[in-house]
Each structure stands twice: as C-alpha cells, then as structure tokens.
Design a protein around this motif. Structure first.
Motif, PDB file in Angstrom:
ATOM      1  N   GLU A  14       0.863  -1.178   0.000  1.00  0.00           N
ATOM      2  CA  GLU A  14       0.000   0.000   0.000  1.00  0.00           C
ATOM      3  C   GLU A  14       0.899   1.227   0.000  1.00  0.00           C
ATOM      4  O   GLU A  14       1.765   1.364   0.872  1.00  0.00           O
ATOM      5  N   GLU A  15       0.707   2.109  -0.960  1.00  0.00           N
ATOM      6  CA  GLU A  15       1.507   3.331  -1.041  1.00  0.00           C
ATOM      7  C   GLU A  15       0.592   4.533  -0.900  1.00  0.00           C
ATOM      8  O   GLU A  15      -0.400   4.664  -1.616  1.00  0.00           O
ATOM      9  N   GLY A  16       0.942   5.411   0.042  1.00  0.00           N
ATOM     10  CA  GLY A  16       0.108   6.573   0.317  1.00  0.00           C
ATOM     11  C   GLY A  16      -0.943   6.240   1.364  1.00  0.00           C
ATOM     12  O   GLY A  16      -1.467   5.115   1.398  1.00  0.00           O
ATOM     13  N   PHE A  17      -1.228   7.200   2.219  1.00  0.00           N
ATOM     14  CA  PHE A  17      -2.177   6.951   3.305  1.00  0.00           C
ATOM     15  C   PHE A  17      -3.528   7.575   2.995  1.00  0.00           C
ATOM     16  O   PHE A  17      -3.656   8.785   2.817  1.00  0.00           O
ATOM     17  N   ASP A  18      -4.547   6.714   2.913  1.00  0.00           N
ATOM     18  CA  ASP A  18      -5.928   7.151   2.704  1.00  0.00           C
ATOM     19  C   ASP A  18      -6.744   6.673   3.892  1.00  0.00           C
ATOM     20  O   ASP A  18      -7.024   5.475   4.023  1.00  0.00           O
ATOM     21  N   LYS A  23      -9.377   0.913   7.563  1.00  0.00           N
ATOM     22  CA  LYS A  23      -9.871  -0.310   8.196  1.00  0.00           C
ATOM     23  C   LYS A  23      -9.750  -1.518   7.253  1.00  0.00           C
ATOM     24  O   LYS A  23      -9.534  -2.645   7.697  1.00  0.00           O
ATOM     25  N   ILE A  24      -9.894  -1.271   5.954  1.00  0.00           N
ATOM     26  CA  ILE A  24      -9.674  -2.346   4.988  1.00  0.00           C
ATOM     27  C   ILE A  24      -8.226  -2.810   5.068  1.00  0.00           C
ATOM     28  O   ILE A  24      -7.935  -4.017   5.135  1.00  0.00           O
ATOM     29  N   SER A  25      -7.299  -1.855   5.093  1.00  0.00           N
ATOM     30  CA  SER A  25      -5.882  -2.206   5.186  1.00  0.00           C
ATOM     31  C   SER A  25      -5.548  -2.887   6.502  1.00  0.00           C
ATOM     32  O   SER A  25      -4.707  -3.787   6.549  1.00  0.00           O
ATOM     33  N   GLU A  26      -6.208  -2.467   7.569  1.00  0.00           N
ATOM     34  CA  GLU A  26      -5.969  -3.132   8.852  1.00  0.00           C
ATOM     35  C   GLU A  26      -6.285  -4.621   8.763  1.00  0.00           C
ATOM     36  O   GLU A  26      -5.632  -5.446   9.407  1.00  0.00           O
TER      37      GLU A  26
END
Length: 776
Positions: A14-18, A23-26
């Motif tokens: 994952e590049e860049g913080f959205d 929560k999906i990335s978590e």
C-alpha cells in the motif's frame, strides 16, 4: 471494488495513506501464528477511524443475545473471539505534540506485508506543527517459531529539527469488542506489574474465566548507541507502560525493540501464568529482534515449500493465491485439537471468530494436501469431542435417541448462533461434517478413523436426518420442510435439493461405515452397538427407506434440479439485468425483497454437484451450471470458488478464470465491500481449491491421485506440491506437458487425463497436456 493494493508476487503493498480505506488495510495486513493474531493497527496513537484487534486463540466470551433467547431451543448467547490487550502500542510525543496520523500531514506512507518472510513493515514521513518532519519505520511479526510471542522494531528519526522525543511502550487491557451486544467490556484486571523496562498485565474474561497474561520487554537505542535511558514506569487500571525521554537529534535515528508474550490459561495453570510469561519474554529478548526475524523467515520458507502455488505469467493471480495461502498458514497450524478455524481467523470480530461448517466444506481439502494427516485429523477430532454437545443441541429442538445436530456456530460444541433461520434451519452443516470424514478417509486411506471416532458421529447425524424428514401422504414420499440451504437469500423453504441430497448421502455413508467397522473390528463394533443403543436392523432399514423414497424437486422441462419447491415461481431475472448501483444486494435491498427474488447468494445446487460430481454426467452438470450461475450474485465469499471449480471442469475458461480472480482477490480488492471488518479466511481455502481441484483437476479415485489439468490462457504455467499418503508430489502444468516430480522415496501411481503413470521415489515423468472438458 477497490484497487489500491500494488501488484507484487511476494508482497502486499500500500503506497500513500488514505484514511477512508484504513480499516480495509488493517484487515489485509493482519499478522498471526495460529496462537494469536493482530490487525494492522498502528503502534503509535491514531484517533482516526480504526478497528482495534488483537486476538488470542481459544479465548471467547458468551455475549448474551438481544433477541430470541426466551424461545425454546434458542441460544442465549453468541460466542465471540475477544479483542484482547493491545500489545503493539508505542506512543510517540515530539516535544509536547503527540504523533498521530489523523492530525498531522502524512507526506509519505507505505505498508508492506512480506509474505515470503512473514512480517509487516510500515514507514512514513509526518509533518507536525511548525513544519517539523519526522520519519518512522516499523517492522513486526507474530512468531511462528515461538508461537505465543510477537516482536516489533520501531524507529523514529527527526528529519529537520532537534527536540525531546518521548517514547511510551505500553500494554493496554482496557479494550472492548466493537460488536458487543450491550456495549460492555469483557475483561477484568487480575494483576499488573512493572519491572526494569518490562511490564505485564493479567486479564480475566467475565463469565468464561479465561486468564491471559500479556507481557512486554523493550529497549531504546539512539544513533550513538546509547541504550541505557532511564524509563519511568506508570500504570492505571488495565494499563501498564514505561516512558522514555530521548534528546532527538536532527537526522539521527532512535530505535525501539519491543518483545511481547501472550500466554493463556488454556495452556498454563493460572498460578504459573505470570512466571511462564516472564520466562518467555526473557528467552525471546535474549535472542533479539534480528535473530527472531531470521528464524521467522526460515520457518516460513518451510511453510511455503509445503503449500506454495507458483503461477507464471500472471502477477495478479500469483499475488492473490499467495495472499490466501499466507493467511491460512497464519490462522491454523493443526497443533492443537482444541482449536478450529473462524471465518475471519485473527483478522476481525465478525461471525464471532467461531467455528462454522466452512471448516469441513472448504478448509479440509487444503490441509489434507499441504500438511501431515494429523492436522486434518485434529479438525475432525474437534467435532468428535463435541458429539455429546451436538446430541444436546438436537435434544433442545425435540430430537431423541442420540440424534446429533452439530451447531452452525460454536466455540465449545454448543450452538450459539442467534438468527433463527440459521440456527434452526441451516441444518445442512451436519452433512458437511460427515463429508469431511469421508473426504479425510478417501484422501489418507485412514479407514481406522471410522472405527476410533467417525462411526459414532455418522450414526448421530443419520439419526438426526431420520427424524428431520416426514412422510408426505400427498406425494407418497419423504419431504424435508422448513430449511435454509447454503443460499441464505432463501429462508424457511421446503425441500431444498442440496439439503435433501446430502441428508440421504449421510445415511448411505453411515450404513457403509457400519459395515466396514463390523467386518474389520467386530469387538469394537459390538462395543459401539452397546454404547449407542443401536438397533442396526431397524435403524438402517428406516434409513434405506428414506433414501429410496426421498422427494427431490426438479424441472423435467429445463433438465435441472430445483433449488427448492417454488423456485420457478419467482420472477426469473438474471444478475446481468441488475443495476450495478444496487449491488451488493445485502447492503442495498430490504431482506423481504431479497427473499422474494430469484437471486442466489452462493452455490447451493452447485454445492451438491461439486461434492457428488461423480453421480452426474457432464451434460447434467452443464445444464445446472448454466441455469444457476447467471442467477448467483456471489455475495458470499464461499461462492466463487465452487463456481471456478465447476467452470474449469466444463472447460469454460472465461468464467473459471473470472471466478478464480474473484475468490483469490476477494479481500485484496474488497469485492463485496466488507473487508474492513476482517478477511474471509475460510473462503481462502476455497481459492486453493480453485487452482488445485479446478485448474489442475485433482481428484482422488480408487486410492490414487488423478489430474485433468486446464491451463488458463493468461498463465504460461502453474505448479504446486501435494502431500499424499506419505509422498510429496510436485505437479507442473505447461502448454505441452504435465510434469510429475516425486520428491520423496515412496513410489506413486498418478493418473493424468485418465492414463496411469508410475512415478518412482525421486523420479519424474512427463505426460502430454491434452485437456478435454468434462473429463475431470
């Protein structure tokens, strides 16, 4: 569908913080080791939207249900895996400002799950007030070598300033479940203590009385090597921490190494829990982070050697299958027969983290082929040990004479699902448990399992089916009323074809198993007859009468089995005619509208055809597939894999590949808009099935492996290892050849396109690649 994860064959990037997808990335970047698991929450404070999650295997709470518990037979609680003490916490304060990605400007951000080596990495640059920039780099993992432990490397670098950096490693037990029915917290504090750069917290669950000791040790080292900074311990209720102040110097890195242990009273007597936790901490801290990470990579290399699938020519497909295999290996190791596999594993709270029929229907094939037989045997013994509870569950609903109804959802064998249409009606789960016994024996050849454990379970299940059907004088046949099949977009239907089919098969298999045990071990059989009060002639005669006179709905005109009575009364709209804005239906339509529609959540009739495909010719399979698939919305994670397998069998490359991508990237691409509350672990086993049983066409027939491969156009080749009856077989499918390499000493007879090949120990043979649709 989201599409922000970068494609890489061995990494999830994952590049860049959205914050909108955090929560999906978590969920996606979760880590685990079979004993414990952790969502990809940040170590430092984060005040944005998040779902905190740290889970300890086997620890649960019986959360009282809000509705229905006053009805006879209705479960009073829903068992839930608990969000346990937060062990990853490392708060950072720069001067007087707390580092928080929700309040500062995030200039650079990356999160990488290193699947090959088994660790999570994160780095970012944050801009604080006054333009101050700080760089953070972290790595962490749940050790599969020391499987009650985790380790974190965390570094902070002031980039354009110098100031005091305050570092606060902590353990926080003041946590709650997001899905608590009454917003209560499930833990009480038992003990806390702090020592020299160490601390531990003992928490006990309410009602169930599980004790979990979470301990930490840490070190803080500056760029000049100084590492003896004084720390100030402090605590409050359910919270222990140390505070360390470091003079941060521009451009100089400060590193934190944090070692954590999660020990449960499931595995240790309560009176020695703290001592064992401290011993474990001292042991792993003596190893150090770097050595632990080297050991982690070596252990993962062995796991990949056993279970990897290599796809050449399609990076997205390769990333998808490895992600699924990685999460499966993080979730369940098979070392403890008390544990099972929750639909979300250690990645979220939804479904309570409990055991469903998914384990038997979808996970068993993966573990059979990629792990020693004892791993799958433990999954079956888990159910055997719950047989008395299954009999109690059936008795609560009025069944007698040792009839067993296994729970839809359970932690301890007791039914704890709190939706009536599932609890009372989705009874096909009994069939999945019987099928898993059959599947295990077919694959391993371990028929003695029937003698030792299996037959008791099969008789209890057959007794249930006998009492669950009733004679219809109108039809002059047996019928099965008031059920819910695998398609949960239909409730309280009559004569679900799949449920009736698997019920009859269960009784057939019970009769067969009785015959085997009677002939092979007469003494054991006599003992079981006495123990179970079995009237063999009367009971088997009744079972046979049901089998011979069961009603199965079908349409002669269409040449298909009908999902249930009245299915053709529905308006026969197809999925292609739906407005995409109305998908997924379970988030856009009322439940009433869904129930009245023709749309199917997951494979139902096709689930039965997948299980019992040898009963049906290709034309029958194709008619049913072509009828039901266009009506299926695949809003269950368990749906695409079955469709991929059947499409591959039929030589339907386009749909087989489409369904494979959907199941393999279901969570990576958030197909169903539901990844934020956890991954779909059990369906990930179905992804493995899509490749091995679908594209490779693997089946076990007459005690031998059969392959009828089908190579998707986008793939130049694919290969995998299969563990079968003491041998390890590597299978490689290319455009011209299927290569079989025996990586063990035991010879094997393997059939490719129905032609047998002898593969000697250490030997290799090549078969011509010549797929024919329908010959799987």
């Amino acid at each position: 569908m989201k599409n922000y994860i970068k494609v890489d064959e061995w990494k999830i990037i994952e590049e860049g913080f959205d914050p909108h997808v955090n929560k999906i990335s978590e969920s996606i970047f979760s880590i685990g080791n079979g004993r414990m698991g952790q969502r990809a929450n940040f170590e430092e404070k984060y005040t944005g939207e998040t779902l905190q999650g740290n889970y300890v295997a086997g620890v649960y709470y019986p959360d009282k249900t809000r509705v229905g518990w006053w009805k006879n037979g209705y479960p009073e609680y829903f068992a839930k895996v608990l969000n346990a003490a937060n062990w990853i916490g490392i708060d950072i304060r720069i001067g007087n400002e707390t580092l928080d990605l929700n309040t500062c400007k995030v200039k650079e951000f990356s999160r990488i799950l290193h699947m090959k080596e088994g660790y999570l990495e994160r780095s970012f640059i944050a801009e604080l007030s006054g333009g101050r920039e700080v760089k953070v780099h972290s790595r962490r993992f749940c050790s599969i070598v020391d499987d009650e432990t985790g380790a974190i490397f965390y570094s902070v670098t002031p980039l354009n300033f110098s100031d005091v950096v305050t570092i606060t490693p902590f353990v926080d037990g003041d946590v709650k479940n997001a899905d608590s029915n009454y917003d209560e917290k499930f833990w009480d504090e038992v003990h806390q203590e702090t020592g020299d750069k160490s601390a531990l917290l003992v928490m006990r669950t309410k009602k169930t009385g599980f004790n979990v000791c979470t301990g930490m040790m840490f070190s803080v080292v500056s760029a000049d090597g100084q590492g003896d900074y004084p720390s100030q311990p402090f605590s409050r209720n359910k919270y222990v921490a140390h505070e360390v102040e470091v003079n941060g110097v521009e451009g100089k890195e400060i590193t934190v190494r944090k070692y954590v242990a999660n020990l449960s009273s499931e595995n240790y007597p309560v009176e020695i829990l703290r001592d064992e936790c401290q011993k474990t901490l001292r042991r792993i801290a003596a190893k150090g982070f770097d050595k632990m990470l080297v050991e982690q990579a070596a252990a993962w290399a062995l796991k990949w050697q056993e279970s990897d699938i290599v796809i050449e020519g399609d990076a997205a497909a390769q990333q998808g299958i490895r992600f699924n295999i990685f999460q499966l290996n993080q979730t369940y190791t098979g070392e403890d027969a008390r544990l099972n596999i929750g639909p979300k594993g250690f990645t979220g709270e939804k479904y309570g983290g409990s055991t469903y029929w998914d384990t038997e229907a979808y996970c068993v094939p993966f573990y059979l082929a990629t792990a020693p037989p004892d791993v799958t045997r433990n999954l079956l013994i888990y159910r055997y040990k719950h047989l008395e509870k299954a009999i109690e569950n059936a008795a609560k609903l009025g069944f007698t004479n040792g009839a067993a109804l296994y729970p839809m959802v359970t932690m301890n064998g007791e039914e704890c699902h709190n939706e009536w249409e599932i609890t009372f009606e989705e009874i096909h789960r009994n069939g999945a448990i019987a099928y898993a016994i059959f599947n295990y024996i077919r694959y391993t050849g371990d028929k003695e399992y029937l003698t030792d454990y299996g037959l008791e379970v099969l008789i209890g299940i057959a007794r249930f089916w006998r009492q669950r059907v009733n004679w219809s004088s109108d039809r002059n046949q047996y019928v099965m009323l008031g059920v819910t099949g695998p398609n949960e977009y239909e409730n309280n239907v009559n004569n679900n074809w799949y449920t009736s089919t698997i019920a009859c098969w269960c009784m057939e298999y019970a009769i067969e198993a009785m015959g085997y045990v009677r002939e092979s071990n007469a003494e054991k059989y006599r003992s079981l007859v006495s123990k179970l009060h079995l009237n063999e002639h009367e009971e088997t005669s009744a079972w046979k009468h049901i089998i011979d006179n069961m009603y199965f709905p079908e349409s002669k005109e269409l040449g298909v089995f009908l999902q249930q009575d009245g299915y053709l009364d529905k308006e026969q709209t197809l999925v292609k005619d739906l407005n995409e804005a109305e998908r997924p239906l379970n988030q856009k339509w009322s439940w009433d509208r869904i129930l009245r529609s023709v749309f199917i959540k997951q494979a139902d009739v096709l689930q039965g055809i997948y299980f019992f495909e040898e009963r049906y010719d290709e034309a029958t399979i194709r008619r049913n597939f072509d009828f039901y698939e266009p009506r299926t919305v695949h809003e269950s994670s368990l749906s695409p894999c079955v469709h991929a397998i059947l499409a591959a069998k039929l030589g339907d490359e386009q749909r087989a590949y489409e369904f494979y991508l959907r199941t393999s990237r279901l969570d990576l691409d958030d197909y169903n808009n539901d990844t934020e509350d956890g991954l779909h672990i059990t369906s990930m086993a179905g992804t493995w099935m899509s490749v091995v049983e679908g594209f490779a066409g693997m089946r076990v027939r007459n005690d031998a492996l059969h392959f009828n491969p089908f190579l998707p156009a986008k793939w130049s080749s694919f290969s995998f290892n299969i563990l079968f009856r003491g041998a390890i077989l590597n299978v490689r499918i290319e455009r011209e050849y299927v290569t079989l390499s025996n990586q063990s000493e035991k010879p094997l007879t393997v059939c490719v396109f129905d032609k047998p090949y002898e593969v000697n120990g250490g030997g290799e043979v090549r078969a011509e690649y010549k797929p024919v649709a329908g010959n799987v």
